[in-house]
Enzyme design. Structure first.
Site, PDB file in Angstrom:
ATOM      1  N   LYS A 244       0.860  -1.189   0.000  1.00 21.51           N
ATOM      2  CA  LYS A 244       0.000   0.000   0.000  1.00 21.51           C
ATOM      3  C   LYS A 244       0.893   1.235   0.000  1.00 21.51           C
ATOM      4  CE  LYS A 244      -3.225   2.734   2.846  1.00 21.51           C
ATOM      5  NZ  LYS A 244      -4.039   2.822   4.088  1.00 21.51           N
TER       6      LYS A 244
ATOM      7  N   ASP B 215      -2.570  10.346   3.361  1.00 21.02           N
ATOM      8  CA  ASP B 215      -3.970   9.972   3.556  1.00 21.02           C
ATOM      9  C   ASP B 215      -4.684  11.028   4.401  1.00 21.02           C
ATOM     10  OD1 ASP B 215      -6.396   8.738   3.883  1.00 21.02           O
ATOM     11  OD2 ASP B 215      -5.654   7.142   5.216  1.00 21.02           O
TER      12      ASP B 215
ATOM     13  N   LYS C 123     -10.059  13.237   7.803  1.00 20.69           N
ATOM     14  CA  LYS C 123      -9.576  12.860   9.135  1.00 20.69           C
ATOM     15  C   LYS C 123      -9.531  14.098  10.036  1.00 20.69           C
ATOM     16  CE  LYS C 123      -6.530   9.008   7.890  1.00 20.69           C
ATOM     17  NZ  LYS C 123      -7.221   7.969   8.671  1.00 20.69           N
TER      18      LYS C 123
ATOM     19  N   ASP D 223       1.616   6.508   5.459  1.00 22.78           N
ATOM     20  CA  ASP D 223       0.644   5.562   4.919  1.00 22.78           C
ATOM     21  C   ASP D 223       1.158   4.839   3.667  1.00 22.78           C
ATOM     22  OD1 ASP D 223      -1.741   4.334   5.486  1.00 22.78           O
ATOM     23  OD2 ASP D 223      -2.976   5.744   4.356  1.00 22.78           O
TER      24      ASP D 223
ATOM     25  N   ASP E 252     -12.179   7.342   3.633  1.00 26.17           N
ATOM     26  CA  ASP E 252     -10.968   7.125   4.423  1.00 26.17           C
ATOM     27  C   ASP E 252     -10.578   5.642   4.454  1.00 26.17           C
ATOM     28  OD1 ASP E 252      -8.806   7.760   5.945  1.00 26.17           O
ATOM     29  OD2 ASP E 252      -9.924   8.044   7.822  1.00 26.17           O
TER      30      ASP E 252
ATOM     31  N   GLU F 224      -9.467   3.864   2.167  1.00 24.48           N
ATOM     32  CA  GLU F 224      -8.949   3.911   0.800  1.00 24.48           C
ATOM     33  C   GLU F 224      -7.877   2.859   0.534  1.00 24.48           C
ATOM     34  OE1 GLU F 224      -7.628   5.503   3.192  1.00 24.48           O
ATOM     35  OE2 GLU F 224      -5.507   5.178   2.810  1.00 24.48           O
TER      36      GLU F 224
ATOM     37  N   ARG G  81      -7.774  -0.364   1.125  1.00 25.35           N
ATOM     38  CA  ARG G  81      -8.345  -1.564   0.494  1.00 25.35           C
ATOM     39  C   ARG G  81      -8.755  -1.283  -0.954  1.00 25.35           C
ATOM     40  NH1 ARG G  81     -12.762  -1.660   5.208  1.00 25.35           N
ATOM     41  NH2 ARG G  81     -11.020  -0.629   6.247  1.00 25.35           N
TER      42      ARG G  81
END
Ligand code: BES
Ligand code: MN
Ligand code: ZN
Length: 493
Positions: free
Chosen positions: A266, A271, A278, A289, A348, A350, A352
């Site tokens: 990933k 993010d 967030k 991230d 959020d 995101e 996956r």
């Protein structure tokens, strides 16, 4: 840093530093006894007076007198009993800290006599080289280091038995390669989001392939991903000015007919949460991230250095998750490369969304196994904290091997359930699957989401949300789980 094994030298061997274990027992190692003898019982006196208590991991720095071949000696306590693996690593880390405060350029390590539970000499040597080399990492790219940069260049790992020299040299080489991978992963993780973008990650991948005939690298553009039908991945970068990239590295170290292992990282380079924004406090840490991607690049680096005879494919799903007029909105439905439609209930969630298309893309390599690595859920941090990576798998053998690799590398993972009972939390009234599973078992339902895209191969998912970086005063990337991954790949070579 270089490391080499040498047959225990006599204490006439010149050195910038000897690092010598001292036990709480009556009888000391040969080297400790010899030094004690030539120094009028200095070590005995230090222990007797109480100035040095050789409890596990305690250190004491001596600058030596004329007559001693070593400029300095670091005494390192080993306590009374056999050490656990964890205690040995702690001991090595205190030795590195003490050594890195000195101006020594080389050091002789006498760790051969330290007894460790369930682990052999090679394991000790590998962990020692890894810890010493990895301890040299300093983030100096955009900040001058206040602490002096360590001077150590060469470690000499002293062994008692001549027959061991060559196996220990191999173990040292592995440890050094792992440290190089860890350091690369840490550097990329520590870089800010304005520098480490998806495009930057692609250029780092190309850099690894430079002068390396066994490695080829390409980076798919958004247009190419669109043509492949990667509507899920592209929905994450929709709000960003930074183009998403699907980075694909192929390392061919094995036979042509060997099925590759595929790593998928990933690489969300920042993010914000997107439209499901967030909260502001601590949001800077979402530059980390992309640590899954960083660990994939680090592992590739280590594998190249080890010249491992395997075939490996490394895929990085790189995107920036931003809110904007073009961003994906809660309730939007996107179509993944697999054909499954996804209702994006929370922008959020995101990770996956970028991973699922990369996991579908992985099928084309006819993989032996696919392992994804992702800072996927805050819920995993709640469940396991900073000590263990969450492990999910649809294959028992793969899960066992990864757990064993984590234990051996002291980069631990813990198995989490992937039971069918959890799957219904992802039901959607408007698409084949929702991208969130509600407040319960958030790390499990994230893994369940991925499992819908990994039915055609043996697969494991590592949720590194708690282990990839440290917060607070020591804020920074850890380089985990490069150690675990390289260990696994070695054991499967
Ligand atoms: N990158 C985060 C996960 C994360 C959060 C890692 C905090 C480390 C620390 C991920 O993209 C995310 O935002 N996950 C959400 C999922 C939720 C919306 C279902 C989370 O964990 O809150
Ligand atoms: Mn998120
Ligand atoms: Zn994320």
């Amino acid at each position: 840093m270089k490391f080499q094994a040498k047959l225990n030298p006599a204490i006439s061997q010149k050195s910038d530093c000897y690092i010598i274990p001292i036990t709480e027992d009556k009888t000391q190692s040969d080297i400790a006894q010899q030094i004690d003898k030539t120094s009028n019982g200095l070590i005995t006196k230090l222990i007797k007076s109480g100035d040095f208590k050789p409890s596990k991991g305690a250190t004491f720095l001596l600058t030596t007198q004329a007559g001693c071949a070593a400029e300095r000696i670091i005494l390192i306590g080993t306590g009374k009993n056999t050490l656990t693996a964890e205690e040995f690593i702690k001991l090595v880390n205190s030795a590195t800290q003490q050594l890195n405060k000195t101006a020594a350029k080389n050091a002789h390590l006498f760790f051969d006599s330290i007894p460790v539970d369930d682990h052999d000499e090679s394991w000790k040597a590998q962990q020692t080289a890894k810890a010493f080399a990895a301890s040299l990492y300093r983030y100096t790219t955009l900040k001058k280091s206040e602490a002096p940069i360590p001077t150590i260049k060469t470690g000499i790992y002293c062994v008692a038995d001549k027959k061991h020299v060559s196996v220990i040299n191999t173990a040292l080489k592995v440890g050094i390669a792992q440290a190089a991978g860890i350091s690369l992963a840490r550097e990329l993780g520590d870089l800010p989001g304005n520098i480490c973008t998806p495009t930057y990650l692609a250029s780092e991948a190309r850099k690894l392939a430079r002068n390396e005939p066994k490695l080829s690298t390409k980076a798919l553009t958004e247009k190419q991903m669109f043509e492949l039908g990667m509507g899920s991945l592209l929905s994450v970068s929709a709000g960003s000015n930074q183009d998403a990239k699907l980075i694909v590295m192929e390392y061919s170290g094995g036979k042509k007919s060997d099925q590759p292992t595929v790593l998928v990282g990933k690489g969300v380079t920042f993010d914000t949460g997107g439209i499901s924004l967030k909260p502001g406090s601590g949001m800077d840490e979402m530059k980390f991230d992309m640590c899954g991607a960083a660990s994939v690049l680090g592992t590739v680096k280590a594998i190249i250095e080890m010249e491992l005879a395997i075939n490996l494919v490394a895929i990085i799903a790189a995107a920036e998750n931003m809110p904007s007029g073009g961003a994906t909105k809660p309730g939007d439905v996107v179509t993944s490369m697999s054909g499954q439609t996804i209702e994006v209930l929370n922008t959020d969630a995101e990770g996956r969304l970028v991973l699922c298309d990369a996991l579908t893309y992985a099928e084309r390599f006819k993989p032996k196994a696919v392992i994804d690595i992702a800072t996927l859920t805050g819920a995993c941090v709640v469940a396991l904290g900073a000590h263990a990576t969450g492990l999910y798998s649809n294959n028992e053998e793969l899960a066992e091997q990864l757990l064993a690799a984590g234990t051996s590398a002291q980069d631990k993972a813990w198995r989490m359930p992937l039971w069918d009972e959890y799957q219904s939390q992802l039901d959607s009234n408007f698409a084949d699957i929702a991208n969130i599973g509600g407040p319960k078992a958030g790390s499990v339902t994230a893994a369940c989401f991925l499992s819908r895209f990994t039915k055609n191969y043996a697969w494991a998912h590592l949720d590194i949300a708690g282990t990839a970086w440290l917060s607070g005063g020591e804020k920074g990337s850890t380089g985990r789980p490069v150690s675990l991954l390289t260990q696994y790949l070695m054991q499967n070579a």
